[in-house]
Write a protein that holds these residues in place. Structure first.
Motif, short mmCIF file in Angstrom:
data_model
loop_
_atom_site.label_atom_id
_atom_site.label_comp_id
_atom_site.label_asym_id
_atom_site.label_seq_id
_atom_site.Cartn_x
_atom_site.Cartn_y
_atom_site.Cartn_z
N ASP A 165 -35.82 -46.07 -31.32
CA ASP A 165 -37.01 -46.89 -31.39
C ASP A 165 -36.84 -48.21 -30.64
O ASP A 165 -37.76 -48.68 -29.99
CB ASP A 165 -37.36 -47.16 -32.85
CG ASP A 165 -38.59 -48.04 -33.00
OD1 ASP A 165 -39.59 -47.77 -32.31
OD2 ASP A 165 -38.54 -48.98 -33.79
N LYS A 201 -40.21 -55.98 -37.02
CA LYS A 201 -40.71 -54.75 -36.43
C LYS A 201 -41.45 -55.09 -35.13
O LYS A 201 -42.56 -55.62 -35.16
CB LYS A 201 -41.65 -54.05 -37.41
CG LYS A 201 -42.05 -52.66 -36.97
CD LYS A 201 -43.12 -52.00 -37.82
CE LYS A 201 -42.97 -52.15 -39.28
NZ LYS A 201 -43.97 -51.40 -40.04
N HIS A 261 -41.64 -49.91 -33.94
CA HIS A 261 -41.88 -49.11 -35.14
C HIS A 261 -40.94 -49.43 -36.30
O HIS A 261 -41.24 -49.10 -37.43
CB HIS A 261 -41.75 -47.61 -34.81
CG HIS A 261 -42.71 -47.16 -33.77
ND1 HIS A 261 -44.04 -46.97 -34.02
CD2 HIS A 261 -42.53 -46.86 -32.46
CE1 HIS A 261 -44.65 -46.58 -32.91
NE2 HIS A 261 -43.76 -46.51 -31.95
N THR A 319 -40.11 -48.91 -41.56
CA THR A 319 -40.58 -48.25 -40.35
C THR A 319 -41.94 -47.61 -40.57
O THR A 319 -42.33 -47.33 -41.71
CB THR A 319 -39.57 -47.17 -39.88
OG1 THR A 319 -40.00 -46.62 -38.64
CG2 THR A 319 -39.40 -46.07 -40.90
N ASP A 320 -42.65 -47.37 -39.48
CA ASP A 320 -43.89 -46.59 -39.58
C ASP A 320 -43.69 -45.22 -38.92
O ASP A 320 -44.64 -44.50 -38.67
CB ASP A 320 -45.08 -47.34 -38.99
CG ASP A 320 -44.88 -47.77 -37.56
OD1 ASP A 320 -43.93 -47.30 -36.90
OD2 ASP A 320 -45.69 -48.59 -37.08
N ARG A 321 -42.44 -44.83 -38.68
CA ARG A 321 -42.10 -43.50 -38.16
C ARG A 321 -41.64 -42.60 -39.31
O ARG A 321 -40.63 -41.91 -39.23
CB ARG A 321 -40.99 -43.62 -37.12
CG ARG A 321 -41.44 -44.42 -35.90
CD ARG A 321 -40.32 -44.65 -34.93
NE ARG A 321 -39.88 -43.36 -34.39
CZ ARG A 321 -38.70 -43.21 -33.78
NH1 ARG A 321 -37.88 -44.23 -33.67
NH2 ARG A 321 -38.35 -42.05 -33.30
#
Length: 176
Positions: A46, A104, A107, A146-148
Protein backbone atom coordinates in the motif's frame (compact mmCIF):
# COMPACT_ATOMS: atom_id res chain seq x y z
CA UNK A 1 32.87 -12.76 29.86
CA UNK A 2 34.19 -9.19 29.57
CA UNK A 3 30.83 -8.08 28.14
CA UNK A 4 28.96 -9.57 31.11
CA UNK A 5 31.30 -7.87 33.58
CA UNK A 6 30.96 -4.57 31.72
CA UNK A 7 27.15 -4.86 31.73
CA UNK A 8 27.20 -5.66 35.46
CA UNK A 9 29.46 -2.67 36.05
CA UNK A 10 27.17 -0.36 34.11
CA UNK A 11 24.14 -1.51 36.05
CA UNK A 12 25.83 -1.26 39.44
CA UNK A 13 27.41 2.10 38.56
CA UNK A 14 24.08 3.51 37.43
CA UNK A 15 22.38 2.29 40.61
CA UNK A 16 25.19 3.58 42.81
CA UNK A 17 25.23 6.98 41.10
CA UNK A 18 21.45 7.22 41.43
CA UNK A 19 21.63 6.80 45.22
CA UNK A 20 19.78 9.67 46.95
CA UNK A 21 22.58 10.31 49.50
CA UNK A 22 24.34 12.88 47.27
CA UNK A 23 22.89 14.60 44.25
CA UNK A 24 24.95 14.59 41.07
CA UNK A 25 24.82 16.87 38.08
CA UNK A 26 25.13 14.63 35.04
CA UNK A 27 25.18 15.83 31.42
CA UNK A 28 22.33 14.43 29.32
CA UNK A 29 22.52 13.65 25.61
CA UNK A 30 19.17 14.20 23.87
CA UNK A 31 18.61 13.29 20.24
CA UNK A 32 15.64 13.18 17.87
CA UNK A 33 15.73 12.07 14.25
CA UNK A 34 13.61 10.60 11.49
CA UNK A 35 12.63 6.91 11.49
CA UNK A 36 11.36 4.80 8.61
CA UNK A 37 9.53 1.48 9.00
CA UNK A 38 9.07 -0.87 6.05
CA UNK A 39 6.54 -3.70 6.01
CA UNK A 40 6.25 -6.60 3.61
CA UNK A 41 3.18 -8.29 2.20
CA UNK A 42 -0.16 -6.60 1.52
CA UNK A 43 0.44 -3.88 4.14
CA UNK A 44 3.74 -2.97 2.51
CA UNK A 45 2.19 -2.96 -0.97
CA UNK A 46 0.00 0.00 0.00
CA UNK A 47 2.72 2.47 0.96
CA UNK A 48 6.50 2.48 0.46
CA UNK A 49 7.23 3.36 4.08
CA UNK A 50 5.66 4.41 7.33
CA UNK A 51 7.52 7.12 9.16
CA UNK A 52 8.05 8.42 12.66
CA UNK A 53 10.67 9.62 15.12
CA UNK A 54 13.77 7.97 16.58
CA UNK A 55 14.46 9.13 20.14
CA UNK A 56 17.68 9.06 22.13
CA UNK A 57 18.17 10.00 25.77
CA UNK A 58 21.29 9.14 27.75
CA UNK A 59 23.06 10.29 30.90
CA UNK A 60 26.72 10.72 29.93
CA UNK A 61 29.18 9.73 32.66
CA UNK A 62 32.62 10.89 31.50
CA UNK A 63 36.00 9.90 32.92
CA UNK A 64 36.19 12.87 35.33
CA UNK A 65 32.71 12.17 36.77
CA UNK A 66 33.48 8.46 37.19
CA UNK A 67 36.81 9.24 38.94
CA UNK A 68 35.16 11.77 41.33
CA UNK A 69 32.50 9.20 42.31
CA UNK A 70 34.56 6.00 42.27
CA UNK A 71 33.68 5.44 45.95
CA UNK A 72 30.05 4.85 44.89
CA UNK A 73 31.00 1.96 42.59
CA UNK A 74 31.03 -1.48 44.28
CA UNK A 75 34.63 -2.39 45.29
CA UNK A 76 34.93 -5.37 42.95
CA UNK A 77 34.23 -3.14 39.90
CA UNK A 78 36.29 -0.06 40.86
CA UNK A 79 39.37 -1.03 38.86
CA UNK A 80 37.28 -1.65 35.75
CA UNK A 81 35.32 1.59 36.28
CA UNK A 82 38.55 3.55 36.73
CA UNK A 83 39.73 2.46 33.29
CA UNK A 84 36.57 3.57 31.44
CA UNK A 85 36.52 6.79 29.42
CA UNK A 86 32.74 7.14 29.20
CA UNK A 87 29.54 5.33 30.19
CA UNK A 88 26.15 6.18 28.71
CA UNK A 89 23.16 5.17 30.78
CA UNK A 90 19.93 4.93 28.78
CA UNK A 91 16.74 4.41 30.84
CA UNK A 92 15.28 2.36 27.99
CA UNK A 93 12.43 0.82 29.96
CA UNK A 94 10.99 4.26 30.60
CA UNK A 95 11.81 6.09 27.35
CA UNK A 96 10.66 4.68 23.99
CA UNK A 97 13.25 4.04 21.27
CA UNK A 98 11.01 5.17 18.42
CA UNK A 99 7.51 6.32 17.56
CA UNK A 100 5.60 5.41 14.40
CA UNK A 101 3.46 8.32 13.23
CA UNK A 102 2.10 7.44 9.82
CA UNK A 103 -1.40 8.70 9.02
CA UNK A 104 -3.44 7.01 6.31
CA UNK A 105 -2.19 8.57 3.06
CA UNK A 106 -3.63 5.94 0.72
CA UNK A 107 -5.29 2.99 2.41
CA UNK A 108 -3.31 2.10 5.56
CA UNK A 109 -2.19 4.14 8.56
CA UNK A 110 -0.06 3.17 11.57
CA UNK A 111 0.67 4.58 15.00
CA UNK A 112 3.06 2.79 17.30
CA UNK A 113 5.77 2.77 19.90
CA UNK A 114 8.95 0.70 20.19
CA UNK A 115 11.00 0.08 23.31
CA UNK A 116 14.58 -1.21 23.35
CA UNK A 117 14.91 -2.69 26.86
CA UNK A 118 18.25 -4.49 26.29
CA UNK A 119 21.09 -3.24 24.10
CA UNK A 120 24.86 -3.41 23.77
CA UNK A 121 26.91 -0.87 21.83
CA UNK A 122 30.53 -0.56 20.79
CA UNK A 123 32.13 2.76 19.80
CA UNK A 124 33.79 2.63 16.37
CA UNK A 125 35.17 6.18 16.45
CA UNK A 126 35.46 9.07 18.89
CA UNK A 127 35.99 12.76 18.25
CA UNK A 128 33.82 15.69 17.21
CA UNK A 129 31.26 13.13 16.03
CA UNK A 130 30.81 9.59 17.33
CA UNK A 131 30.11 6.41 15.35
CA UNK A 132 28.66 3.49 17.32
CA UNK A 133 27.58 -0.02 16.35
CA UNK A 134 24.88 -1.58 18.53
CA UNK A 135 22.46 -4.46 18.80
CA UNK A 136 19.33 -4.72 20.89
CA UNK A 137 16.11 -6.47 21.74
CA UNK A 138 12.90 -4.66 20.78
CA UNK A 139 9.30 -4.68 21.92
CA UNK A 140 6.90 -3.06 19.46
CA UNK A 141 3.23 -2.12 19.69
CA UNK A 142 1.56 -0.74 16.55
CA UNK A 143 -2.07 0.16 15.88
CA UNK A 144 -2.86 -0.43 12.18
CA UNK A 145 -6.03 0.81 10.46
CA UNK A 146 -6.93 0.29 6.83
CA UNK A 147 -9.76 0.48 4.33
CA UNK A 148 -8.41 -2.58 2.44
CA UNK A 149 -10.44 -4.95 4.61
CA UNK A 150 -11.18 -7.44 1.80
CA UNK A 151 -7.46 -7.95 1.00
CA UNK A 152 -6.08 -7.86 4.54
CA UNK A 153 -8.91 -9.48 6.47
CA UNK A 154 -9.14 -6.72 9.10
CA UNK A 155 -10.13 -3.10 9.44
CA UNK A 156 -8.08 -2.38 12.55
CA UNK A 157 -5.37 -4.42 14.25
CA UNK A 158 -3.31 -4.13 17.42
CA UNK A 159 0.12 -5.56 16.59
CA UNK A 160 2.47 -6.54 19.45
CA UNK A 161 5.75 -8.32 18.79
CA UNK A 162 9.31 -8.75 20.04
CA UNK A 163 12.24 -8.27 17.71
CA UNK A 164 15.97 -7.60 17.39
CA UNK A 165 17.81 -4.78 15.70
CA UNK A 166 21.25 -3.75 14.56
CA UNK A 167 22.00 -0.03 14.75
CA UNK A 168 24.72 2.13 13.28
CA UNK A 169 24.50 5.48 15.10
CA UNK A 170 26.34 8.59 13.97
CA UNK A 171 26.13 11.39 16.54
CA UNK A 172 26.89 14.92 15.34
CA UNK A 173 26.78 17.58 18.09
CA UNK A 174 24.50 20.50 17.26
CA UNK A 175 24.95 22.56 20.44
CA UNK A 176 28.25 23.08 22.33
Amino acid sequence: MQTIRTAALLLSAALALAAPARALEVPVDIGVGPAAHWFTGPIGDDQLGHFGLKLSLAAVLDRALIQRNLDRVPPRYRKLAGSMDEVRYRPSLLIPDSLTISPKLWHTGMYGITWRPVALAMPLSRGASNLTLGAGVLLNYTFIHTDRTAELGFETMHFLRPGVDLTLRWEIPVLP
